[in-house]
Scaffold this motif. Structure first.
Motif, mmCIF file in Angstrom:
data_model
loop_
_atom_site.group_PDB
_atom_site.id
_atom_site.type_symbol
_atom_site.label_atom_id
_atom_site.label_comp_id
_atom_site.label_asym_id
_atom_site.label_seq_id
_atom_site.Cartn_x
_atom_site.Cartn_y
_atom_site.Cartn_z
ATOM 1 N N VAL A 1 41.572 41.676 38.805
ATOM 2 C CA VAL A 1 42.200 40.581 39.552
ATOM 3 C C VAL A 1 42.733 41.079 40.887
ATOM 4 O O VAL A 1 42.606 40.391 41.921
ATOM 5 C CB VAL A 1 43.332 39.943 38.716
ATOM 6 N N HIS B 1 49.002 39.015 42.971
ATOM 7 C CA HIS B 1 48.530 37.894 42.163
ATOM 8 C C HIS B 1 49.550 37.525 41.087
ATOM 9 O O HIS B 1 50.385 38.320 40.702
ATOM 10 C CB HIS B 1 47.188 38.235 41.519
ATOM 11 N N LEU C 1 45.674 31.971 36.471
ATOM 12 C CA LEU C 1 44.596 32.254 37.411
ATOM 13 C C LEU C 1 43.446 31.272 37.235
ATOM 14 O O LEU C 1 43.214 30.756 36.132
ATOM 15 C CB LEU C 1 44.081 33.681 37.202
#
Length: 483
Positions: A429, A437, A443
């Motif tokens: 990620v 993130h 997500l």
């Protein structure tokens, strides 16, 4: 034990003379089995009522910590004081923790009470399996494994269902209160029906120094593995300090155990081929289990778009396959041997892991569940014979220690799996979105899918290592006296 020996199973079952003891063990293990699945479905209701969303992962971490670190200590105490008092202590702690959890007034209080539950669970599962090893021969355990495994199979469906019903229609607090009748019934049967002969005149020296070093060093090691990359970054001062202190304490523990008259974890456990293979297998089983239980539901919800309940039942396919295989494994290892049976199971795990690599965003949730079922079957054929082989290689005085060491290895494997798989997923990620993130659960599917797919590669690697661990298991183990 020869492959041609006829097995008399008339004395095995819940209606036999030893049936009440087996029932008490099943009820006790049922407490731990249901707890493993019931809380996850109730987390939204708990957070809504108590708050502390950022703290709720500790409901699971603190339980795992307490359970894992206490297992080898309980195993040694059971060898010194007997199985019955330690098992009753574990049930009492679990029920006490359940009652307190049901009345928790805040998230920190609930976390603290989960620690008490974990301390109880640390005694229940290994001592329950040790009792089974005491009262049944290897041949009899081939059938008894099916009874024990059925507890986990039932819990895989009862847990999520009860969790959802209590959360939606009654109160999340009942997911803890439901443990009270189970615990009281198990304790009552143990008190009335389980008799054991423990040499009362024997004086034991408690290894206080080893116990403290193992508990502290093990807790810090597991804490560092569980929270590294989550609560703090791996290269932070906190992470390095925790893991360094854990290494120092565990090194000191090894030196202490060499001189202790009655070490809490004798170092000879590390010197027997059968135990090394069984414990290495248990560690890798722990890695695989945590990889599936963490990332399969996340993939089902975040990528395939299913509900939390459907995702939970997809994972339940693994815990359904496990008891089916475990109930059949006994017949195979009696005839063909431990290594042959475990190698068969490890091969199925590799096949399941390979199937898992073919799962993508266009797959159905049924296909995902099928792969979990295949892996569960493989784990059942691998894990159950490993425990029986380990127990059979020692006599009564050491059976608690080796069972506890096996369960501890599985817990360490789970912690290692959390750390490694978390690092893999977050690394993927980070390469796509940068280091800032958010949580994986939030997500988009096009980012989450490749991250979890790389985790599946890690699971496949663990499956291959499981095959290598099984290679060193002897095919036959001479059974030591049960008493």
């Amino acid at each position: 034990m020869t492959s041609t020996e006829r097995v008399d199973t008339s004395g095995v079952g819940l209606r036999s003379e030893r049936g009440p003891i087996l029932l008490a063990v099943m009820l006790s293990i049922g407490l731990v089995a249901i707890d493993a699945t019931i809380l996850a479905t109730a987390v939204p209701s708990v957070v809504e009522d108590l708050g502390g969303f950022s703290q709720f992962p500790w409901l699971f971490s603190i339980y795992l910590l307490a359970q894992a670190v206490s297992v080898p200590i309980y195993g040694k105490l059971a060898d010194q004081r007997g199985r019955k008092p330690i098992m009753l202590l574990g049930v009492a702690l679990f029920v006490l923790g359940s009652v307190l959890c049901g009345f928790a007034w805040s998230m920190p209080a609930l976390i603290a009470f989960r620690l008490i539950q974990g301390l109880g669970a640390g005694a229940i599962q290994p001592i329950g399996m040790t009792i089974v090893g005491d009262i049944y021969s290897v041949a009899e355990r081939a059938r008894v494994q099916g009874y024990i495994a059925s507890v986990w199979g039932i819990a895989s469906f009862v847990g999520p269902t009860l969790g959802g019903v209590f959360s939606d229609y009654i109160s999340w607090r009942w997911i803890f209160f439901v443990n009270i009748p189970l615990g009281l019934a198990a304790a009552w049967v143990l008190l009335r029906k389980f008799q054991e002969n423990v040499a009362a005149a024997t004086k034991h020296q408690i290894d206080y120094a080893g116990t403290i070093l193992l508990a502290t060093g093990g807790s810090l090691l597991l804490l560092g593995l569980l929270e590294g990359g989550v609560m703090w970054s791996w290269d932070s001062v906190t992470s390095i300090a925790i893991l360094a202190v854990a290494a120092v304490l565990l090194t000191a523990f090894v030196f202490i155990e060499r001189r202790a008259p009655e070490p809490v974890l004798p170092l000879w456990v590390l010197g027997k081929r059968v135990l090394n293979s069984a414990n290495a297998s248990a560690l890798l089983v722990g890695v695989l289990m945590i990889g599936l239980s963490t990332y399969v539901p996340l993939f089902a919800q975040g990528v395939l778009g299913t509900s939390a309940l459907v995702a939970g039942f997809a994972l339940a396919a693994m815990t359904l396959g496990w008891p089916i295989a475990a109930s059949l494994a006994g017949r195979i290892y009696l005839r063909l041997g431990y290594r042959t049976t475990m190698m068969f199971g490890a091969g199925i795990v590799v096949i399941g892991a390979a199937l898992l690599l073919t799962v993508n965003s266009s797959s159905s949730v049924l296909y995902l569940a099928l792969t979990c079922f295949v892996i569960g079957v493989g784990l059942g054929f691998t894990a159950s014979p490993a425990v029986v082989a380990a127990q059979s290689s020692v006599d009564w005085r050491s059976r608690g220690v080796v069972t506890g060491a096996n369960m501890f290895a599985r817990s360490v494997g789970s912690a290692v799996g959390v750390a490694v798989f978390g690092a893999v997923a977050n690394g993927v990620v980070a390469r796509r979105l940068g280091s800032g993130h958010g949580e994986l659960e939030k997500l988009p599917s096009n980012v989450l899918a490749p991250a979890i797919h790389d985790v599946y590669y890690g699971a496949a690697a663990a499956a291959v290592l499981l095959v290598l661990a099984v290679v060193f298991m002897p095919n036959r183990v001479a059974e030591q006296p049960r008493n």
